[in-house]
Motif scaffolding. Structure first.
Motif, PDB file in Angstrom:
ATOM      1  N   VAL A 130       0.837  -1.197   0.000  1.00 24.88           N
ATOM      2  CA  VAL A 130       0.000   0.000   0.000  1.00 24.88           C
ATOM      3  C   VAL A 130       0.876   1.253   0.000  1.00 24.88           C
ATOM      4  CG1 VAL A 130      -1.649   1.378   1.359  1.00 24.88           C
ATOM      5  CG2 VAL A 130      -1.990  -1.093   1.105  1.00 24.88           C
ATOM      6  N   GLU A 131       1.907   1.256   0.835  1.00 24.41           N
ATOM      7  CA  GLU A 131       2.807   2.398   0.881  1.00 24.41           C
ATOM      8  C   GLU A 131       3.446   2.658  -0.485  1.00 24.41           C
ATOM      9  OE1 GLU A 131       5.407   5.496   2.400  1.00 24.41           O
ATOM     10  OE2 GLU A 131       3.397   4.731   2.828  1.00 24.41           O
ATOM     11  N   ARG A 132       3.812   1.595  -1.179  1.00 25.97           N
ATOM     12  CA  ARG A 132       4.440   1.782  -2.494  1.00 25.97           C
ATOM     13  C   ARG A 132       3.435   2.294  -3.519  1.00 25.97           C
ATOM     14  NH1 ARG A 132       9.377   0.280  -1.591  1.00 25.97           N
ATOM     15  NH2 ARG A 132      10.007   0.994  -3.670  1.00 25.97           N
ATOM     16  N   LEU A 133       2.164   2.010  -3.310  1.00 28.73           N
ATOM     17  CA  LEU A 133       1.127   2.488  -4.226  1.00 28.73           C
ATOM     18  C   LEU A 133       0.794   3.959  -4.015  1.00 28.73           C
ATOM     19  CD1 LEU A 133      -1.247  -0.612  -4.076  1.00 28.73           C
ATOM     20  CD2 LEU A 133      -0.195   0.274  -6.171  1.00 28.73           C
ATOM     21  N   THR A 169      -4.535   3.941   8.190  1.00 27.39           N
ATOM     22  CA  THR A 169      -5.394   2.910   8.785  1.00 27.39           C
ATOM     23  C   THR A 169      -4.744   1.537   8.667  1.00 27.39           C
ATOM     24  OG1 THR A 169      -7.384   4.186   8.284  1.00 27.39           O
ATOM     25  CG2 THR A 169      -7.675   1.830   8.687  1.00 27.39           C
ATOM     26  N   ALA A 170      -4.185   1.239   7.501  1.00 29.09           N
ATOM     27  CA  ALA A 170      -3.491  -0.041   7.327  1.00 29.09           C
ATOM     28  C   ALA A 170      -2.333  -0.163   8.307  1.00 29.09           C
ATOM     29  CB  ALA A 170      -2.994  -0.177   5.889  1.00 29.09           C
ATOM     30  N   ALA A 171      -1.576   0.926   8.469  1.00 30.23           N
ATOM     31  CA  ALA A 171      -0.451   0.905   9.404  1.00 30.23           C
ATOM     32  C   ALA A 171      -0.924   0.679  10.833  1.00 30.23           C
ATOM     33  CB  ALA A 171       0.330   2.221   9.303  1.00 30.23           C
ATOM     34  N   SER A 172      -2.050   1.298  11.196  1.00 25.08           N
ATOM     35  CA  SER A 172      -2.602   1.110  12.537  1.00 25.08           C
ATOM     36  C   SER A 172      -3.021  -0.336  12.768  1.00 25.08           C
ATOM     37  CB  SER A 172      -3.803   2.042  12.733  1.00 25.08           C
ATOM     38  OG  SER A 172      -4.457   1.780  13.960  1.00 25.08           O
ATOM     39  N   ILE A 180      -7.887  -2.470   1.779  1.00 28.42           N
ATOM     40  CA  ILE A 180      -7.240  -1.191   1.470  1.00 28.42           C
ATOM     41  C   ILE A 180      -6.273  -1.344   0.300  1.00 28.42           C
ATOM     42  CG2 ILE A 180      -5.609   0.524   2.365  1.00 28.42           C
ATOM     43  CD1 ILE A 180      -6.982   0.112   5.131  1.00 28.42           C
ATOM     44  N   GLU A 181      -5.489  -2.427   0.313  1.00 29.88           N
ATOM     45  CA  GLU A 181      -4.578  -2.652  -0.806  1.00 29.88           C
ATOM     46  C   GLU A 181      -5.342  -2.792  -2.111  1.00 29.88           C
ATOM     47  OE1 GLU A 181      -1.134  -5.668  -2.567  1.00 29.88           O
ATOM     48  OE2 GLU A 181      -1.998  -6.097  -0.577  1.00 29.88           O
ATOM     49  N   LEU A 182      -6.461  -3.490  -2.078  1.00 30.93           N
ATOM     50  CA  LEU A 182      -7.235  -3.687  -3.308  1.00 30.93           C
ATOM     51  C   LEU A 182      -7.797  -2.358  -3.814  1.00 30.93           C
ATOM     52  CD1 LEU A 182      -8.463  -5.418  -5.478  1.00 30.93           C
ATOM     53  CD2 LEU A 182     -10.256  -6.130  -3.862  1.00 30.93           C
ATOM     54  N   ILE A 183      -8.286  -1.511  -2.912  1.00 30.05           N
ATOM     55  CA  ILE A 183      -8.778  -0.191  -3.326  1.00 30.05           C
ATOM     56  C   ILE A 183      -7.664   0.594  -4.016  1.00 30.05           C
ATOM     57  CG2 ILE A 183      -9.591   2.049  -2.473  1.00 30.05           C
ATOM     58  CD1 ILE A 183     -11.100   0.513  -0.265  1.00 30.05           C
ATOM     59  N   CYS A 184      -6.497   0.589  -3.412  1.00 30.03           N
ATOM     60  CA  CYS A 184      -5.362   1.337  -3.981  1.00 30.03           C
ATOM     61  C   CYS A 184      -4.878   0.714  -5.284  1.00 30.03           C
ATOM     62  CB  CYS A 184      -4.225   1.398  -2.963  1.00 30.03           C
ATOM     63  SG  CYS A 184      -4.621   2.370  -1.474  1.00 30.03           S
ATOM     64  N   ALA A 185      -4.842  -0.608  -5.348  1.00 28.69           N
ATOM     65  CA  ALA A 185      -4.378  -1.276  -6.564  1.00 28.69           C
ATOM     66  C   ALA A 185      -5.321  -0.998  -7.730  1.00 28.69           C
ATOM     67  CB  ALA A 185      -4.261  -2.783  -6.325  1.00 28.69           C
ATOM     68  N   ARG A 227     -14.018  11.115  -0.532  1.00 24.86           N
ATOM     69  CA  ARG A 227     -15.290  10.753   0.103  1.00 24.86           C
ATOM     70  C   ARG A 227     -14.969  10.054   1.414  1.00 24.86           C
ATOM     71  NH1 ARG A 227     -15.229   7.117  -4.732  1.00 24.86           N
ATOM     72  NH2 ARG A 227     -14.748   4.987  -4.039  1.00 24.86           N
ATOM     73  N   VAL A 228     -15.966   9.553   2.108  1.00 23.85           N
ATOM     74  CA  VAL A 228     -15.740   8.851   3.379  1.00 23.85           C
ATOM     75  C   VAL A 228     -15.259   7.441   3.055  1.00 23.85           C
ATOM     76  CG1 VAL A 228     -16.769   8.078   5.551  1.00 23.85           C
ATOM     77  CG2 VAL A 228     -17.522  10.235   4.506  1.00 23.85           C
ATOM     78  N   PHE A 229     -13.962   7.254   3.063  1.00 23.33           N
ATOM     79  CA  PHE A 229     -13.381   5.988   2.618  1.00 23.33           C
ATOM     80  C   PHE A 229     -13.600   4.847   3.611  1.00 23.33           C
ATOM     81  CE2 PHE A 229     -10.603   9.041   0.206  1.00 23.33           C
ATOM     82  CZ  PHE A 229     -11.125   8.723  -1.040  1.00 23.33           C
ATOM     83  N   SER A 230     -13.929   5.169   4.843  1.00 23.45           N
ATOM     84  CA  SER A 230     -14.248   4.127   5.819  1.00 23.45           C
ATOM     85  C   SER A 230     -15.340   3.200   5.297  1.00 23.45           C
ATOM     86  CB  SER A 230     -14.702   4.769   7.138  1.00 23.45           C
ATOM     87  OG  SER A 230     -15.208   3.790   8.020  1.00 23.45           O
ATOM     88  N   GLU A 231     -16.344   3.791   4.650  1.00 22.21           N
ATOM     89  CA  GLU A 231     -17.457   2.984   4.135  1.00 22.21           C
ATOM     90  C   GLU A 231     -16.985   2.068   3.013  1.00 22.21           C
ATOM     91  OE1 GLU A 231     -20.421   5.834   3.079  1.00 22.21           O
ATOM     92  OE2 GLU A 231     -20.672   6.550   5.154  1.00 22.21           O
TER      93      GLU A 231
END
Length: 508
Positions: A361-364, A392-395, A445-450, A484-488
């Motif tokens: 995710v960080e690299r993306l 959030t991923a890091a947390s 999260i990785e899939l959203i970023c990818a 937008r509200v990415f939590s959702e």
């Protein structure tokens, strides 16, 4: 996981229960029956207990107290009352209850242990448990309170209470007093007799049940991690040479070889991956070492699977009755150490899938590490894009690291030091489940970023496999055109991953 219906019925023998059969009973609500040969074993074992009570032989748990009270002899007229006192006093579970699916697995595993014929219980007890499973009545069992030796005493006591008409149950998506549901369905409570209370609560079924559910879910998650990593490879123009079979065969780990093979398959036909020297000589470890890291996690899961399959068919109560009652031995099969160690190993394996995912995710999102828009933002600066998704991923992975601390290395003496070493296996199993939930969110999260990255690259150049994944996942989470509200988005995609088994193929 998607539920399916089976016309068949699982026949329990005490020796042959597989993880796939557990999956069918727990996820698909398949009904169960007991093999006739196992019924005979139960009846023989019960006759041995009757003989012991009648002849006045002193046997632990039948006509003695429990734990430190094992030297206290119980009169014949009090042996039944002893069992009821046992489960009421031991029902000390606290906290949130186990999910219904775990409660169902606990009952199934308890039946499978009891019908081996070493426990001395009546068929009436087995039949009551069978009825609960087939009628989809699930005991409410608090998660906290087990030391993992002498087995899962507190959780299993809450199960035993339900058989006698006490406690609470889940039924049709609601919680009721057990008596209410028994009266509604015409189910009669059982009265526990000699040894039956102890036979019900002295075992490792809570930790094992949670462990089985963990494994069934993590098996799917680990495959999903490969699919998602494949799309990340495309989003970052990763070098596919790192998955060349010769590299992995040279090391020799089967799981590593399998991950590389699947990665090559997933990326077959992709016009977004590169070869070494085209854009750069080699990738960062989070891309280049996917087979090595994911493969090592698969090694831990294979180890866990082996131990769970053994424990699911094990006699884990105490004492055990052999040779039609001629030999009755107090031992320690209730000690959860094998499962405790397995759960701790599983925790590390799951946590590492999330750790390496967060690094991808960080690299993306990091503009210093790629040529994509900073933080995949539609309007960098005005809009933050995926910046805080990485937070959030890091947390989550940081939380996983604290939960991955081995529970099995801890032990607190109990029962006045009679039980002076315990496994804490149920704590390990519970923490593994939490790590699993956290890790699924990281992968979401990785899939959203990818997906956002490959859109920037031209998604038409995706492989057929990752294109299929993209099309399915985009139905859940739309493209990021503005903040937008990415939590959702994260939670919707997490739920989709939980319910979707694309262990190998997604239909277009």
């Amino acid at each position: 996981m998607e539920k399916r219906r089976f016309d068949s019925m699982i026949t329990l023998t005490g020796h042959t229960l597989s993880l796939q059969e557990i999956k069918r009973v727990c996820y698909d609500n398949e009904r169960i029956e007991i093999a006739p040969a196992s019924i005979q074993k139960v009846e023989k074992s019960r006759n041995a207990v009757k003989s012991i009570v009648k002849n006045g032989r002193t046997i632990y748990g039948i006509n003695t107290g429990f734990g430190k009270f094992s030297d206290v002899k119980i009169d014949e007229q009090d042996v039944n009352e002893l069992q009821q006192h046992l489960i009421r006093s031991h029902a000390c579970g606290v906290g949130e209850p186990f999910p219904k699916i775990v409660s169902r697995a606990i009952m199934l595993l308890r039946i499978n242990a009891l019908i081996k014929g070493y426990s001395g219980i009546r068929m009436a007890i087995v039949e009551q448990l069978t009825t609960l499973i087939n009628e989809q009545i699930h005991p409410v069992i608090p998660q906290q309170g087990s030391l993992g030796a002498s087995g899962d005493l507190a959780p299993l006591s809450h199960l035993a209470l339900v058989l006698t008409g006490e406690g609470k149950v889940y039924y049709k998506e609601a919680v009721y007093a057990t008596k209410t549901i028994f009266d509604l369905l015409g189910i009669k409570p059982v009265e526990l007799k000699a040894k039956e209370g102890l036979a019900l609560i002295n075992g490792t079924q809570a930790m094992t049940a949670q462990g089985v559910i963990n494994y069934l879910e993590v098996e799917t998650l680990a495959y999903q991690a490969e699919w998602i990593a494949a799309m990340t490879m495309e989003g970052l123009n990763g070098i596919i040479d790192a998955f060349h079979p010769a590299i992995h065969e040279a090391r020799g780990y089967p799981q590593q070889i399998d991950v590389a093979r699947r990665m090559n398959h997933l990326l077959q036909g992709s016009k977004l991956v590169t070869h070494q020297g085209e854009m750069r000589v080699q990738d960062a470890y989070s891309l280049r070492c996917i087979p090595q890291v994911h493969g090592a996690s698969w090694q831990s899961f294979d180890y866990v699977k082996e131990k769970l399959e053994i424990e699911a068919n094990a006699a884990t109560d105490n004492p055990l009755i052999f040779e039609d009652g001629q030999t009755i031995i107090s031992g320690g099969n209730f000690h959860g150490q094998p499962i405790a160690l397995a759960m701790d190993f599983m925790k590390i394996g799951i946590a590492e899938l999330a750790n390496i995912s967060e690094r991808r995710v960080e690299r993306l999102v990091n503009p210093q590490l790629n040529d994509l828009p900073p933080f995949l933002s539609a309007k960098p600066g005005l809009q933050s894009g995926a910046m805080i998704m990485q937070y959030t991923a890091a947390s989550l992975v940081s939380e996983n690291k604290t939960l991955a601390h081995p529970a099995s290395v801890d032990s607190i003496p109990s029962s006045a030091n009679q039980e002076d070493h315990v496994s804490m296996g149920t704590i390990g199993a519970r923490h593994a489940y939490t790590i699993l939930q956290n890790s699924r969110r990281v992968l979401a999260i990785e899939l959203i970023c990818a997906m956002q990255a490959v859109e920037h690259r031209e998604k038409i150049k995706l492989s057929s496999s990752t294109s299929s994944l993209y099309n399915k996942a985009r139905q859940i989470v739309p493209s990021i055109k503005e903040d937008r509200v990415f939590s959702e988005d994260i939670e919707r995609l997490t739920d989709w991953l939980r319910e979707t088994d694309f262990s190998w193929k997604i239909s277009p």
